[in-house]
Design an enzyme around this catalytic site. Structure first.
Site, short mmCIF file in Angstrom:
data_model
loop_
_atom_site.label_atom_id
_atom_site.label_comp_id
_atom_site.label_asym_id
_atom_site.label_seq_id
_atom_site.Cartn_x
_atom_site.Cartn_y
_atom_site.Cartn_z
N GLY A 48 0.27 3.78 -6.43
CA GLY A 48 -0.98 4.28 -6.04
C GLY A 48 0.27 6.31 -5.61
O GLY A 48 1.29 5.87 -4.88
N SER A 72 -0.03 -6.25 1.65
CA SER A 72 -0.29 -5.78 2.54
C SER A 72 -0.09 -4.57 2.54
O SER A 72 1.01 -4.13 3.32
CB SER A 72 -0.92 -6.35 3.90
OG SER A 72 -1.39 -5.04 4.63
N LEU A 75 -0.03 1.02 0.02
CA LEU A 75 0.23 2.00 -0.75
C LEU A 75 1.89 2.63 -0.70
O LEU A 75 1.70 4.08 -0.72
CB LEU A 75 -1.10 2.78 -0.68
CG LEU A 75 -1.96 2.21 -1.20
CD1 LEU A 75 -3.80 2.87 -0.69
CD2 LEU A 75 -2.24 2.03 -3.18
N ASN A 101 -1.81 6.42 -11.30
CA ASN A 101 -2.97 5.55 -10.13
C ASN A 101 -2.80 6.92 -8.93
O ASN A 101 -1.95 7.24 -8.58
CB ASN A 101 -2.38 4.84 -9.79
CG ASN A 101 -3.46 3.68 -8.95
OD1 ASN A 101 -3.31 4.00 -7.59
ND2 ASN A 101 -5.04 3.44 -9.17
N ASN A 129 -8.39 5.26 -7.50
CA ASN A 129 -7.84 4.26 -6.60
C ASN A 129 -9.25 4.22 -5.40
O ASN A 129 -8.66 4.93 -5.08
CB ASN A 129 -6.77 3.87 -5.74
CG ASN A 129 -6.89 2.57 -5.78
OD1 ASN A 129 -7.59 2.05 -5.35
ND2 ASN A 129 -5.86 1.98 -4.75
N CYS A 132 -8.57 0.14 -1.98
CA CYS A 132 -7.86 -0.47 -1.89
C CYS A 132 -8.06 -1.35 -0.79
O CYS A 132 -8.36 -0.53 0.59
CB CYS A 132 -6.36 0.46 -1.33
SG CYS A 132 -5.02 -0.50 -0.77
N ASN A 194 -9.77 -4.40 -8.30
CA ASN A 194 -9.17 -4.74 -7.04
C ASN A 194 -8.83 -5.89 -6.35
O ASN A 194 -9.40 -6.66 -6.58
CB ASN A 194 -9.01 -3.34 -6.02
CG ASN A 194 -7.33 -3.03 -5.45
OD1 ASN A 194 -6.83 -3.60 -5.86
ND2 ASN A 194 -7.33 -2.08 -5.20
N THR A 268 -0.35 -9.42 -10.61
CA THR A 268 0.38 -10.67 -9.91
C THR A 268 1.19 -10.66 -10.34
O THR A 268 2.41 -11.46 -10.05
CB THR A 268 -0.08 -11.60 -8.80
OG1 THR A 268 -0.88 -10.39 -7.96
CG2 THR A 268 0.47 -12.69 -7.58
#
Length: 320
Positions: A48, A72, A75, A101, A129, A132, A194, A268
């Site tokens: 992002g 976490s 960004l 992004n 985005n 998030c 997301n 992931t």
């Protein structure tokens, strides 16, 4: 040699295959060039990009669950100016389409990033985005109200002629109103979904295992829910849907295409294997061969739902 059965057109962009590296899991792309042949990927979605650099959330930022991962990161990124100056020139050495992004805390942030990128060569499309779950403001603010999504997309649409993809949040009661709002406001495609807002607890300290408290759950755990939401979104709109959520194999990718996605993103799985997007595309080609499918487009939207008595049964079939 590229597998011609996997080649697609997404929003007017020619892709070698429908498998993209998802945002936030593949850096800016260039960091993986020594590990992955970037030119074999369908596309790269960058981390992002924000108006100013962001340092991200406090550590620890990642926690592996039984069947996925909570993150976490917040960004963290170098900011759009540094991306254009330092990262994009290197990416231009490759033929892989680059999807930028874009993230913001308010509408002006999104617009400023888009304006900066408009003058830069090497961007195939934007992914907004609005979803998030692990920042204090911004994405979750927009993702909670279809009217706000519509307003943001309409204003960004006036700023660029490049293809515009909107990444939607799964943390809503129904995905369809948000998908329709993005489409009606001028989006060329949507990304679904997301990560899911989640929490992991250390029983010894009785505190969250993530420095930012809550995080976003991704990986195999969310795949069945993501598939359902991709199907619902694809039924609600006419623009392309890009599916993501727990994809780690060609069979996973095929399921998302059957549910209605025209392309997929691998996220992931790249933390475990940086070559995951490349491998998933190769595996998808094997799926086509094993099912005697001539082109990947024959899979798209072929999910059949049927009622059996009082219970709903789902039959997944592929074109022969």
């Amino acid at each position: 040699m590229p597998d011609s059965r996997l080649a697609i057109d997404l929003c007017g962009i020619k892709l070698r295959n429908p498998v993209l590296a998802a945002s936030g899991t593949f850096g800016y792309g260039i960091e993986f060039a020594s590990l992955v042949d970037l030119n074999t990927l369908g596309g790269i979605v960058t981390k992002g990009l924000s108006r100013e650099p962001i340092s991200g959330n406090p550590a620890p930022r990642l926690w592996h669950t039984e069947s996925g991962m909570i993150n976490s990161v917040g960004l963290q990124n170098v900011g759009v100016v540094a991306f254009i100056r330092d990262k994009l020139p290197q990416l231009r050495h490759f033929s892989v389409p680059v999807f930028a992004n874009v993230f913001g805390y308010c509408e002006d942030d999104y617009l400023e990033v888009i304006r900066a990128l408009e003058n830069a060569r090497g961007i195939a499309a934007y992914e907004l985005n609005v979803s998030c779950p692990n920042t204090e403001k911004g994405g979750m603010f927009f993702s909670s109200d279809p009217a706000l999504v519509s307003q943001l997309v309409r204003h960004v649409r006036l700023t660029t002629s490049r293809p515009l993809i909107v990444k939607l949040s799964p943390n809503v009661a129904r995905i369809e109103p948000f998908a329709k709002a993005a489409e009606e406001a001028g989006a060329d495609a949507i990304s679904v979904v997301n990560t899911f807002v989640s929490l992991a607890i250390d029983i010894k300290t009785r505190m969250p295992r993530i420095g930012g408290g809550f995080g976003g759950l991704s990986g195999p755990a969310i795949k069945p829910i993501a598939l359902r939401m991709v199907y619902e979104a694809a039924q609600a709109v006419k623009i392309p849907v890009i599916g993501l959520g727990g994809i780690a194999s060609g069979a996973d990718a095929a399921e998302f295409l059957i549910a209605g996605a025209q392309a997929v993103q691998v996220g992931t799985a790249s933390f475990i294997d940086p070559r995951a997007p490349q491998r998933v595309a190769r595996d998808l080609g094997r799926v086509l061969r094993s099912h005697r499918i001539q082109h990947v487009s024959e899979l798209v939207g072929t999910l059949r739902l049927s009622n059996a008595g009082a219970n709903k049964s789902i039959e997944i079939t592929t074109a022969k």
